[in-house]
Design an enzyme around this catalytic site. Structure first.
Site, mmCIF file in Angstrom:
data_model
loop_
_atom_site.group_PDB
_atom_site.id
_atom_site.type_symbol
_atom_site.label_atom_id
_atom_site.label_comp_id
_atom_site.label_asym_id
_atom_site.label_seq_id
_atom_site.Cartn_x
_atom_site.Cartn_y
_atom_site.Cartn_z
ATOM 1 N N GLY A 66 37.624 31.071 -36.915
ATOM 2 C CA GLY A 66 36.344 30.395 -36.710
ATOM 3 C C GLY A 66 35.423 31.227 -35.857
ATOM 4 O O GLY A 66 35.815 32.255 -35.287
ATOM 5 N N GLN A 67 34.175 30.767 -35.781
ATOM 6 C CA GLN A 67 33.169 31.497 -35.001
ATOM 7 C C GLN A 67 32.142 30.523 -34.469
ATOM 8 O O GLN A 67 31.814 29.524 -35.109
ATOM 9 C CB GLN A 67 32.487 32.559 -35.863
ATOM 10 C CG GLN A 67 31.502 33.431 -35.107
ATOM 11 C CD GLN A 67 31.027 34.608 -35.947
ATOM 12 O OE1 GLN A 67 31.574 34.900 -37.001
ATOM 13 N NE2 GLN A 67 30.000 35.295 -35.470
ATOM 14 N N GLY A 68 31.648 30.784 -33.258
ATOM 15 C CA GLY A 68 30.629 29.934 -32.652
ATOM 16 C C GLY A 68 29.818 30.720 -31.649
ATOM 17 O O GLY A 68 29.913 31.959 -31.580
ATOM 18 N N GLY A 69 29.025 30.015 -30.857
ATOM 19 C CA GLY A 69 28.190 30.676 -29.873
ATOM 20 C C GLY A 69 28.996 31.378 -28.798
ATOM 21 O O GLY A 69 28.544 32.337 -28.175
ATOM 22 N N GLY A 71 31.792 33.047 -29.359
ATOM 23 C CA GLY A 71 32.434 34.237 -29.883
ATOM 24 C C GLY A 71 33.220 33.914 -31.142
ATOM 25 O O GLY A 71 32.861 33.001 -31.883
ATOM 26 N N SER A 72 34.325 34.614 -31.361
ATOM 27 C CA SER A 72 35.139 34.415 -32.559
ATOM 28 C C SER A 72 36.593 34.148 -32.184
ATOM 29 O O SER A 72 37.073 34.617 -31.157
ATOM 30 C CB SER A 72 35.065 35.649 -33.460
ATOM 31 O OG SER A 72 33.722 35.909 -33.849
ATOM 32 N N VAL A 73 37.281 33.379 -33.053
ATOM 33 C CA VAL A 73 38.692 33.062 -32.837
ATOM 34 C C VAL A 73 39.518 33.667 -33.964
ATOM 35 O O VAL A 73 39.178 33.521 -35.141
ATOM 36 C CB VAL A 73 38.918 31.530 -32.785
ATOM 37 C CG1 VAL A 73 40.402 31.229 -32.557
ATOM 38 C CG2 VAL A 73 38.081 30.898 -31.687
ATOM 39 N N LYS A 87 40.689 33.782 -28.678
ATOM 40 C CA LYS A 87 39.235 33.605 -28.626
ATOM 41 C C LYS A 87 38.623 34.829 -27.951
ATOM 42 O O LYS A 87 38.820 35.065 -26.764
ATOM 43 C CB LYS A 87 38.868 32.350 -27.843
ATOM 44 C CG LYS A 87 37.362 32.093 -27.767
ATOM 45 C CD LYS A 87 36.992 31.062 -26.705
ATOM 46 C CE LYS A 87 37.410 29.672 -27.082
ATOM 47 N NZ LYS A 87 36.908 28.660 -26.109
ATOM 48 N N ASP A 183 32.765 18.067 -21.955
ATOM 49 C CA ASP A 183 32.462 18.367 -23.361
ATOM 50 C C ASP A 183 33.530 17.770 -24.275
ATOM 51 O O ASP A 183 34.005 18.426 -25.209
ATOM 52 C CB ASP A 183 32.348 19.876 -23.579
ATOM 53 C CG ASP A 183 31.443 20.223 -24.769
ATOM 54 O OD1 ASP A 183 30.687 19.330 -25.214
ATOM 55 O OD2 ASP A 183 31.493 21.368 -25.242
#
Length: 259
Positions: A66-69, A71-73, A87, A183
């Site tokens: 996966g990827q998000g703000g 970084g990447s996993v 991560k 969160d």
């Protein structure tokens, strides 16, 4: 050559040098803060890896999960054969505090409903966090995907809800310090092979003495839709563990399809 042109010729290299100096000093300061934290916290229950180790564990970052703000996993495997999720944090200028928050919280604790931090990498601008791999991914994939959602019957949803509640209770009352997550949402609830829920992503977490009933914040934390009202409007009241309880309530509504 005119005086103006001469000033520009002389001034530009000086200005460029000053900008480079400030840029390097800012990053060196951030690296020093992280390294200082790691050196002063000898009670961490995690392993420190090198960036070379990260490459070996993930086989060159081959399988992205996966990827998000943040970084990447990537999926990885330790020499013991244990599967992990790595991560790799992006934007080194902005994730220093998030990295410290993660290591400072789950690097010290262990609970069946909190994701386990196996280790970390902090090598100059390269930073990564190594967690237990969760085969069933995150809860949000089941809530917002009708096909996958069918695999979660009411009994299993109930068990997941109870597990998340126990994890939150442990963070608030089961540790030597109070840990507020800030969160709690479906995206941050991971599911292992038995669909046991694990609270993850402690980048926004705040911890404080068990003697205090409220915590001081300088900015709003969390994801819109799950943020407690007192975080948005301080006139409502002080910020406390109830912020996580509110987010948990919103998560339950998502699970029941009421939101």
């Amino acid at each position: 050559m005119s005086n103006l042109a001469l000033r520009i010729v002389i001034g530009m290299p000086c200005m460029l040098g000053l900008l480079i100096y400030k840029f390097r000093r800012r990053h060196l300061s951030m690296f020093d803060v992280i390294e200082g934290f790691l050196q002063s916290n000898t009670d961490l229950k995690t392993i420190r890896y090198t960036y070379s180790d990260m490459k070996k564990i993930t086989k060159g970052f081959r399988e992205k999960l996966g990827q998000g703000g943040y970084g990447s996993v990537y999926k990885g495997k330790l020499r013991s054969g244990h599967d992990v999720a790595v991560k790799v944090l992006a934007k080194p200028s902005s994730n220093g505090q998030n990295f410290i928050n993660e290591v400072a919280t789950i690097g010290r604790i262990h609970h069946v409903n909190v994701v386990k931090l196996v280790g970390y990498c902090a090598e100059r601008s390269k930073r990564a966090l190594v967690y237990d791999f969760m085969p069933n991914g995150s809860l949000e994939k089941y809530i917002f995907n009708k096909e996958k959602g069918n695999s979660l019957n009411l009994k299993r949803k109930y068990e997941i809800a109870i597990g998340v509640a126990r994890g939150i209770e442990y963070l608030h009352r089961g540790c030597d310090i109070q840990i507020l997550h800030f969160d709690i949402k479906p995206h941050n609830i991971l599911l292992d092979e038995n669909f046991t829920p694990k609270i993850s992503d402690f980048g926004l977490a705040k911890f404080y003495s068990t003697d205090n009933t409220t915590v001081t914040l300088t900015a709003v934390r969390g994801t819109i839709g799950y943020v407690a009202p007192e975080l948005m409007n301080r006139s409502i009241g002080g910020v406390s563990y109830k912020a996580d309880v509110y987010s948990f309530g919103m998560l339950l509504m998502e699970m029941l399809g009421l939101n």
